[in-house]
Design a protein around this motif. Structure first.
Motif, PDB file in Angstrom:
ATOM      1  N   MET A  15     107.357  29.672 111.524  1.00  0.00           N
ATOM      2  CA  MET A  15     108.643  29.040 111.793  1.00  0.00           C
ATOM      3  C   MET A  15     108.954  28.042 110.682  1.00  0.00           C
ATOM      4  O   MET A  15     108.053  27.514 110.045  1.00  0.00           O
ATOM      5  CB  MET A  15     108.628  28.306 113.138  1.00  0.00           C
ATOM      6  CG  MET A  15     108.344  29.201 114.324  1.00  0.00           C
ATOM      7  SD  MET A  15     109.550  30.516 114.584  1.00  0.00           S
ATOM      8  CE  MET A  15     110.920  29.599 115.225  1.00  0.00           C
ATOM      9  N   ILE A  17     111.624  24.635 109.942  1.00  0.00           N
ATOM     10  CA  ILE A  17     112.564  23.687 110.513  1.00  0.00           C
ATOM     11  C   ILE A  17     113.336  23.049 109.364  1.00  0.00           C
ATOM     12  O   ILE A  17     112.742  22.468 108.455  1.00  0.00           O
ATOM     13  CB  ILE A  17     111.849  22.574 111.307  1.00  0.00           C
ATOM     14  CG1 ILE A  17     110.920  23.160 112.367  1.00  0.00           C
ATOM     15  CG2 ILE A  17     112.856  21.606 111.904  1.00  0.00           C
ATOM     16  CD1 ILE A  17     111.606  23.921 113.458  1.00  0.00           C
ATOM     17  N   CYS A  49     113.974  34.569 106.099  1.00  0.00           N
ATOM     18  CA  CYS A  49     113.990  34.012 107.445  1.00  0.00           C
ATOM     19  C   CYS A  49     115.226  34.461 108.207  1.00  0.00           C
ATOM     20  O   CYS A  49     116.247  34.787 107.609  1.00  0.00           O
ATOM     21  CB  CYS A  49     114.002  32.483 107.388  1.00  0.00           C
ATOM     22  SG  CYS A  49     112.595  31.761 106.550  1.00  0.00           S
ATOM     23  N   THR A  52     117.222  31.212 114.179  1.00  0.00           N
ATOM     24  CA  THR A  52     117.059  31.409 115.626  1.00  0.00           C
ATOM     25  C   THR A  52     117.812  30.376 116.444  1.00  0.00           C
ATOM     26  O   THR A  52     118.192  30.651 117.572  1.00  0.00           O
ATOM     27  CB  THR A  52     115.569  31.379 116.031  1.00  0.00           C
ATOM     28  OG1 THR A  52     115.019  30.121 115.680  1.00  0.00           O
ATOM     29  CG2 THR A  52     114.797  32.495 115.358  1.00  0.00           C
ATOM     30  N   GLU A  53     118.020  29.186 115.856  1.00  0.00           N
ATOM     31  CA  GLU A  53     118.679  28.121 116.614  1.00  0.00           C
ATOM     32  C   GLU A  53     119.354  27.140 115.670  1.00  0.00           C
ATOM     33  O   GLU A  53     118.806  26.781 114.636  1.00  0.00           O
ATOM     34  CB  GLU A  53     117.622  27.382 117.440  1.00  0.00           C
ATOM     35  CG  GLU A  53     118.143  26.278 118.295  1.00  0.00           C
ATOM     36  CD  GLU A  53     117.020  25.554 119.026  1.00  0.00           C
ATOM     37  OE1 GLU A  53     117.236  24.384 119.376  1.00  0.00           O
ATOM     38  OE2 GLU A  53     115.935  26.141 119.223  1.00  0.00           O
ATOM     39  N   VAL A  60     116.514  25.995 113.169  1.00  0.00           N
ATOM     40  CA  VAL A  60     115.188  26.576 113.381  1.00  0.00           C
ATOM     41  C   VAL A  60     115.245  28.025 112.897  1.00  0.00           C
ATOM     42  O   VAL A  60     116.151  28.771 113.274  1.00  0.00           O
ATOM     43  CB  VAL A  60     114.767  26.514 114.864  1.00  0.00           C
ATOM     44  CG1 VAL A  60     113.397  27.130 115.060  1.00  0.00           C
ATOM     45  CG2 VAL A  60     114.804  25.072 115.370  1.00  0.00           C
ATOM     46  N   LEU A  61     114.254  28.406 112.083  1.00  0.00           N
ATOM     47  CA  LEU A  61     114.228  29.738 111.475  1.00  0.00           C
ATOM     48  C   LEU A  61     112.898  30.422 111.749  1.00  0.00           C
ATOM     49  O   LEU A  61     111.859  29.778 111.772  1.00  0.00           O
ATOM     50  CB  LEU A  61     114.395  29.619 109.955  1.00  0.00           C
ATOM     51  CG  LEU A  61     115.470  28.657 109.453  1.00  0.00           C
ATOM     52  CD1 LEU A  61     115.291  28.399 107.977  1.00  0.00           C
ATOM     53  CD2 LEU A  61     116.833  29.211 109.733  1.00  0.00           C
ATOM     54  N   ARG A  62     112.938  31.729 111.944  1.00  0.00           N
ATOM     55  CA  ARG A  62     111.715  32.517 112.081  1.00  0.00           C
ATOM     56  C   ARG A  62     111.438  33.168 110.725  1.00  0.00           C
ATOM     57  O   ARG A  62     112.306  33.829 110.166  1.00  0.00           O
ATOM     58  CB  ARG A  62     111.868  33.592 113.145  1.00  0.00           C
ATOM     59  CG  ARG A  62     110.613  34.456 113.302  1.00  0.00           C
ATOM     60  CD  ARG A  62     110.744  35.504 114.386  1.00  0.00           C
ATOM     61  NE  ARG A  62     111.295  35.003 115.632  1.00  0.00           N
ATOM     62  CZ  ARG A  62     110.640  34.274 116.551  1.00  0.00           C
ATOM     63  NH1 ARG A  62     109.389  33.965 116.345  1.00  0.00           N
ATOM     64  NH2 ARG A  62     111.226  33.884 117.652  1.00  0.00           N
TER      65      ARG A  62
END
Length: 76
Positions: A15, A17, A49, A52-53, A60-62
């Motif tokens: 993840m 941030i 990435c 995600t949010e 927020v990234l995956r």
């Protein structure tokens, strides 16, 4: 695909941030959850990435893939 520079310490456990000015750039570009972007850690690694949010001053990234940085020269 948008490309950002971000300190490697913000990328942990699959993840990433983004806070402050980095997250502001995501909002200015009107990127949304589900969209992909590239993060460069400044140490020769790129991370593909997916967002995600997005909330307030944070994104927020995956991390989907880790790649050698294409913009870094291979000179020591």
């Amino acid at each position: 695909m948008p490309r950002f520079f971000m300190a490697g310490t913000n990328i942990l456990g699959g993840m990433a941030i983004m806070k402050g000015r980095d997250a502001e750039h995501v909002r200015v570009l009107r990127l949304r959850p589900g969209e992909d972007m590239i993060i460069c850690d400044g140490q020769g690694t790129d991370f593909r990435c997916t967002i995600t949010e997005l909330s307030g001053e944070m994104a927020v990234l995956r991390v989907m893939e880790r790649l050698p940085c294409r913009s870094e020269l291979p000179v020591r």
